[in-house]
Design a protein around this motif. Sequence first.
Motif, PDB file in Angstrom:
ATOM      1  N   SER A 132       0.833  -1.185   0.121  1.00  0.00           N
ATOM      2  CA  SER A 132      -0.001   0.031   0.096  1.00  0.00           C
ATOM      3  C   SER A 132       0.971   1.424   0.037  1.00  0.00           C
ATOM      4  O   SER A 132       0.827   1.952  -0.872  1.00  0.00           O
ATOM      5  CB  SER A 132      -1.023  -0.072   1.199  1.00  0.00           C
ATOM      6  N   ALA A 135      -0.007   5.497   3.565  1.00  0.00           N
ATOM      7  CA  ALA A 135       0.143   6.312   4.863  1.00  0.00           C
ATOM      8  C   ALA A 135       1.590   6.596   5.218  1.00  0.00           C
ATOM      9  O   ALA A 135       2.145   7.543   5.883  1.00  0.00           O
ATOM     10  CB  ALA A 135      -0.303   5.189   6.017  1.00  0.00           C
ATOM     11  N   ASN A 136       2.552   5.905   4.480  1.00  0.00           N
ATOM     12  CA  ASN A 136       4.069   6.034   4.670  1.00  0.00           C
ATOM     13  C   ASN A 136       4.332   7.526   4.390  1.00  0.00           C
ATOM     14  O   ASN A 136       5.336   8.477   4.728  1.00  0.00           O
ATOM     15  CB  ASN A 136       4.865   5.079   3.842  1.00  0.00           C
ATOM     16  N   THR A 140      -4.265   9.069   1.386  1.00  0.00           N
ATOM     17  CA  THR A 140      -5.323   7.927   1.465  1.00  0.00           C
ATOM     18  C   THR A 140      -5.440   7.505   0.261  1.00  0.00           C
ATOM     19  O   THR A 140      -5.035   7.734  -0.704  1.00  0.00           O
ATOM     20  CB  THR A 140      -6.395   8.897   2.234  1.00  0.00           C
ATOM     21  N   SER A 146     -10.117   1.679  -1.723  1.00  0.00           N
ATOM     22  CA  SER A 146     -10.784   1.504  -0.772  1.00  0.00           C
ATOM     23  C   SER A 146     -12.038   0.622  -1.068  1.00  0.00           C
ATOM     24  O   SER A 146     -12.746   0.226  -0.146  1.00  0.00           O
ATOM     25  CB  SER A 146     -11.236   2.967  -0.241  1.00  0.00           C
ATOM     26  N   ARG A 156     -11.030  -6.957   6.606  1.00  0.00           N
ATOM     27  CA  ARG A 156      -9.751  -7.191   7.437  1.00  0.00           C
ATOM     28  C   ARG A 156      -8.531  -7.124   6.867  1.00  0.00           C
ATOM     29  O   ARG A 156      -7.331  -6.426   7.398  1.00  0.00           O
ATOM     30  CB  ARG A 156      -9.984  -8.317   8.315  1.00  0.00           C
ATOM     31  N   LEU A 159      -7.449  -3.801   5.317  1.00  0.00           N
ATOM     32  CA  LEU A 159      -6.824  -2.910   6.244  1.00  0.00           C
ATOM     33  C   LEU A 159      -5.572  -3.334   6.751  1.00  0.00           C
ATOM     34  O   LEU A 159      -4.699  -2.408   7.070  1.00  0.00           O
ATOM     35  CB  LEU A 159      -7.719  -2.980   7.649  1.00  0.00           C
ATOM     36  N   GLN A 160      -5.072  -4.720   6.786  1.00  0.00           N
ATOM     37  CA  GLN A 160      -3.928  -5.130   7.138  1.00  0.00           C
ATOM     38  C   GLN A 160      -2.688  -4.507   6.220  1.00  0.00           C
ATOM     39  O   GLN A 160      -1.748  -3.921   6.537  1.00  0.00           O
ATOM     40  CB  GLN A 160      -3.622  -6.511   7.134  1.00  0.00           C
ATOM     41  N   LEU A 162      -3.282  -1.675   4.417  1.00  0.00           N
ATOM     42  CA  LEU A 162      -3.406  -0.232   4.435  1.00  0.00           C
ATOM     43  C   LEU A 162      -2.951   0.593   5.727  1.00  0.00           C
ATOM     44  O   LEU A 162      -2.333   1.551   5.728  1.00  0.00           O
ATOM     45  CB  LEU A 162      -4.980   0.368   4.306  1.00  0.00           C
ATOM     46  N   LEU A 163      -3.004  -0.172   6.769  1.00  0.00           N
ATOM     47  CA  LEU A 163      -2.640   0.019   8.159  1.00  0.00           C
ATOM     48  C   LEU A 163      -1.074  -0.289   8.489  1.00  0.00           C
ATOM     49  O   LEU A 163      -0.815   0.073   9.675  1.00  0.00           O
ATOM     50  CB  LEU A 163      -3.725  -0.233   9.246  1.00  0.00           C
ATOM     51  N   GLN A 164      -0.686  -1.190   7.766  1.00  0.00           N
ATOM     52  CA  GLN A 164       0.556  -1.655   8.125  1.00  0.00           C
ATOM     53  C   GLN A 164       1.473  -1.483   6.892  1.00  0.00           C
ATOM     54  O   GLN A 164       1.359  -1.350   6.015  1.00  0.00           O
ATOM     55  CB  GLN A 164       0.673  -3.163   8.790  1.00  0.00           C
ATOM     56  N   ASP A 165       2.979  -1.448   7.316  1.00  0.00           N
ATOM     57  CA  ASP A 165       4.123  -1.379   6.082  1.00  0.00           C
ATOM     58  C   ASP A 165       4.097  -2.925   5.738  1.00  0.00           C
ATOM     59  O   ASP A 165       5.130  -3.325   6.027  1.00  0.00           O
ATOM     60  CB  ASP A 165       5.049  -0.400   6.840  1.00  0.00           C
TER      61      ASP A 165
END
Length: 259
Positions: A132, A135-136, A140, A146, A156, A159-160, A162-165
């Motif tokens: 993704s 966020a780095n 968005t 999305s 889920r 989101l893993q 999108l919310l983690q590197d």
Amino acid sequence: MTDGILLHVEDGLARVTFDRPASLNAMDFPMARRWREVAIEVTTDTSVRAVILDANGPAFCAGGDVVAMSTTGAAGSDVTETAHAIHDGIRTFAEAPLPMVAAVQGAVAGGGLGLMLTADYVVASENARFVSRYANIGLTPDLGVSTLLPAAIGQRRALQLLLQDRMLTAAEALDWGLVAEVAASADLVSRVNEVARFWLDGASAAFGQATRLVRAGAGRTFAENLDDEAATIGAAFETAEARARVAAFAAASAKGQRS
């Protein structure tokens, strides 16, 4: 001038190729505009019955060209305008009754995930990697990520990413359902051509309507989907191709019962 995307149409097959390899096929505004134009050209060409989406160079697509946007002093409104142009192309392809297969090699990052998922069937090379990284850099999801990413792998797991590197290998992407197949790098082109040829040699109109029904279904009520299914299969039954195939199927079934 190609503005970063090549288009070749022959014998019912449209090949759309990202062609900014030095920038990892990241989309700047001219490429975004070209993507929209190509989508319209392909989906309004009545000779086209299947589409291949591929890319030149070591990577499939790094999403939007944030480096170019940063160094040229682009404003948020410029980024929004670029996204809208790409979104128009994605929507045009997604709503068309044309099956599309993507050939994916190397890196797929950010909005490249959404462009890849514009295709109905994804074949990845064994060296493909998926990440993704929005966020780095404080941004968005865009380019359909999305919506298309959770539709492909579930909320889920989306989101893993999108919310983690986190970076997925080709094997992990296959396990997650992000891609349909993994091929050896040397076999990627031939395998994607086989997939497209299967559609072209078969009931390509029916394959195309199947993709349209599945894509449209997510945004409608169950009743609306059932009505569309009923109308679509009725229209298909009236085509010469379907009548010939149904008759052949019926004859084969009767022969099998007599055996």
